[in-house]
Design a protein around this motif. Sequence first.
Motif, mmCIF file in Angstrom:
data_model
loop_
_atom_site.group_PDB
_atom_site.id
_atom_site.type_symbol
_atom_site.label_atom_id
_atom_site.label_comp_id
_atom_site.label_asym_id
_atom_site.label_seq_id
_atom_site.Cartn_x
_atom_site.Cartn_y
_atom_site.Cartn_z
ATOM 1 N N THR A 1 -2.289 8.203 1.051
ATOM 2 C CA THR A 1 -3.677 8.391 -0.018
ATOM 3 C C THR A 1 -4.512 9.678 0.684
ATOM 4 O O THR A 1 -5.212 9.986 -0.200
ATOM 5 C CB THR A 1 -4.323 6.893 0.047
ATOM 6 O OG1 THR A 1 -3.250 5.920 -0.194
ATOM 7 C CG2 THR A 1 -5.371 6.947 -1.209
ATOM 8 N N PHE B 1 -3.848 -1.659 -4.995
ATOM 9 C CA PHE B 1 -4.898 -0.530 -5.206
ATOM 10 C C PHE B 1 -5.187 -0.077 -6.614
ATOM 11 O O PHE B 1 -5.796 0.716 -6.640
ATOM 12 C CB PHE B 1 -4.483 0.350 -4.167
ATOM 13 C CG PHE B 1 -5.384 1.722 -4.206
ATOM 14 C CD1 PHE B 1 -6.648 1.431 -3.909
ATOM 15 C CD2 PHE B 1 -4.614 2.876 -4.322
ATOM 16 C CE1 PHE B 1 -7.561 2.990 -3.761
ATOM 17 C CE2 PHE B 1 -5.412 4.150 -4.022
ATOM 18 C CZ PHE B 1 -6.841 4.207 -3.958
ATOM 19 N N GLU C 1 1.251 4.356 -4.164
ATOM 20 C CA GLU C 1 1.818 3.251 -4.167
ATOM 21 C C GLU C 1 3.050 3.296 -5.036
ATOM 22 O O GLU C 1 3.878 2.489 -4.721
ATOM 23 C CB GLU C 1 0.913 2.107 -4.658
ATOM 24 C CG GLU C 1 -0.110 1.678 -3.626
ATOM 25 C CD GLU C 1 -1.135 2.570 -3.092
ATOM 26 O OE1 GLU C 1 -1.119 3.558 -3.577
ATOM 27 O OE2 GLU C 1 -2.046 2.195 -1.982
ATOM 28 N N ARG D 1 -11.065 2.565 -1.784
ATOM 29 C CA ARG D 1 -10.091 2.616 -0.487
ATOM 30 C C ARG D 1 -10.004 1.426 0.172
ATOM 31 O O ARG D 1 -10.832 0.746 0.138
ATOM 32 C CB ARG D 1 -10.764 3.861 0.265
ATOM 33 C CG ARG D 1 -10.847 5.290 -0.419
ATOM 34 C CD ARG D 1 -9.338 5.780 -0.640
ATOM 35 N NE ARG D 1 -8.541 5.483 0.178
ATOM 36 C CZ ARG D 1 -8.035 6.581 1.297
ATOM 37 N NH1 ARG D 1 -8.695 7.924 1.398
ATOM 38 N NH2 ARG D 1 -7.100 6.457 2.099
ATOM 39 N N GLY D 2 -8.931 1.208 0.505
ATOM 40 C CA GLY D 2 -8.575 0.152 1.155
ATOM 41 C C GLY D 2 -8.297 -1.190 0.400
ATOM 42 O O GLY D 2 -8.094 -2.500 0.558
ATOM 43 N N GLY D 3 -8.362 -1.002 -1.162
ATOM 44 C CA GLY D 3 -8.350 -1.862 -2.319
ATOM 45 C C GLY D 3 -7.002 -2.953 -2.231
ATOM 46 O O GLY D 3 -6.988 -3.782 -3.159
ATOM 47 N N SER D 4 -5.844 -2.575 -1.460
ATOM 48 C CA SER D 4 -4.731 -3.381 -1.886
ATOM 49 C C SER D 4 -4.788 -4.786 -1.363
ATOM 50 O O SER D 4 -4.124 -5.379 -1.692
ATOM 51 C CB SER D 4 -3.503 -2.621 -1.399
ATOM 52 O OG SER D 4 -3.722 -2.278 0.017
ATOM 53 N N SER E 1 0.930 -1.101 0.065
ATOM 54 C CA SER E 1 0.077 0.046 0.095
ATOM 55 C C SER E 1 0.872 1.049 -0.024
ATOM 56 O O SER E 1 2.149 0.987 0.126
ATOM 57 C CB SER E 1 -0.746 -0.084 1.170
ATOM 58 O OG SER E 1 -1.835 -0.687 1.343
HETATM 59 N N1 ASP Z 1 -3.627 3.058 -0.104
HETATM 60 C C1 ASP Z 1 -5.001 2.727 -0.545
HETATM 61 C C2 ASP Z 1 -6.018 3.501 0.420
HETATM 62 O O1 ASP Z 1 -5.394 4.138 1.561
HETATM 63 C C3 ASP Z 1 -5.285 1.474 -0.712
HETATM 64 C C4 ASP Z 1 -4.836 0.436 0.775
HETATM 65 O O2 ASP Z 1 -4.446 1.136 1.788
HETATM 66 O O3 ASP Z 1 -5.552 -0.371 0.833
HETATM 67 O O4 ASP Z 1 -7.256 3.570 0.632
#
Ligand code: ASP
Length: 400
Positions: free
Chosen positions: A45, A134, A72, A148-151, A39
């Motif tokens: 982000t 991500f 990333e 968001r959170g996709g990694s 990430s």
């Molecule tokens: N960097 C991205 C985010 O903050 C993906 C992740 O952290 O999963 O949403």
Amino acid sequence: MIVLKFGGTSVGSIERIRHVADLIRRSAAKEGPVCVVVSAMAGETDRLVSLYKHLSSDTQTLEYDLLVASGEQASISLLSAALGSIGTKAQPLLGFQAGFVTNDARGRAKIKSIQTDRILELSSAGIIPIVAGFQGADESGQITTLGRGGSDTSAVALAAALKARRCDIYTDVSGVYTADPRICKKARKIEKMSFEEMMELASLGAKVLHPRSVEIAAKYQIPVRVVNTFEESEGTTVGPFEDLLESPVVTALTTDHNLALITLKNVRKSEELLDRLFGKLSEENVIVDIIVHSAIREDGSFDLSFSTPKEDVSLVERSLQSLALEASQIDTSLSKVSLVGSGMRSHSGVAARVFKTLARGQIPIVCTTTSEIKISCVVPQIHAEKALQSLHDEFCIVRE
Ligand code: ASP
Ligand code: ADP
Ligand code: MG
């Protein structure tokens, strides 16, 4: 092959990146070939999103994707350099270089396929691929991001494409807990969880795993281990454990504050209205969760409430307007508290215990929904934390 994924806090500083590089080197020596997904550095982000929001509120654009994907790009390069500095061969790859092909839904793209040739070539040459999570590219070559959170989703999807033995999600907590350990001090780590339970928990707001990553893990039967980057411990394994003989009634609890409840009072023509309204909302890609339909009164009128994520409220208002309807109330001061457990299948009276516990704490319930393995109650946000703590005490505290 094993896929190792490192979240933002795990690569949040140069010192941490050095620590992660050493961890990867040791893992590869012990477990054989590894492929790494990373990430952006913690907070990066968020920083990029807030810069963008000064200029536009539309996050479904080419510019948004290209900008937020850059976090990333930095972290894979730094991690690769850190591995090089300890004599471990590695190569950074952007999502598209690693073969991630997505659809063109900007800001929330879905992975269509992963061409793994380049990763496999590097790996067989003894070079560890360090892949940007991500992100990917659509079929016209434009950079896309997965939401968001996709990694986590990048990592598990890659594990599926590589037919990996396992996907390890390295993060800042020691596994999946009975509740968010940052909110609930009495939360305990769960050793094993079924895909099904984790899927519910993630989609009900526990951000430790991205919901789509668990869906993919379940579909391709990839065991996912959630482990702490900074502390050696077993972590939690999410896997095909549906048959745990004596499951607890409630495995874990979670809260979700990103909720708006829209109420229409005294509306008429139930079937026709439901058809037109929800048809329109689905056309606009609005995510609708809870729907509450009151009993129809003698004069044919009824009340309707439904919940959506807060960011979808303007889309809902637009949809209502186009149908000549108006919301009587839009409440954004609510939270959803949910209890998840496959043990609910074989236990009755769970809802009664939930209501009793909330009544004891004088916590009002706005509405409730249940499925086979979960119960959710919408409560005023000011009571959400107390609701979580008291339900956790009721269901998850092991009594001697
Ligand atoms: N960097 C991205 C985010 O903050 C993906 C992740 O952290 O999963 O949403
Ligand atoms: P990363 O940057 O590594 O992807 P996230 O912040 O996305 O990490 O997810 C980890 C966080 O998830 C933890 O710090 C914790 O606060 C939160 N969390 C929420 N619910 C749970 C739970 N049931 N178990 C563990 N962590 C949880
Ligand atoms: Mg995360």
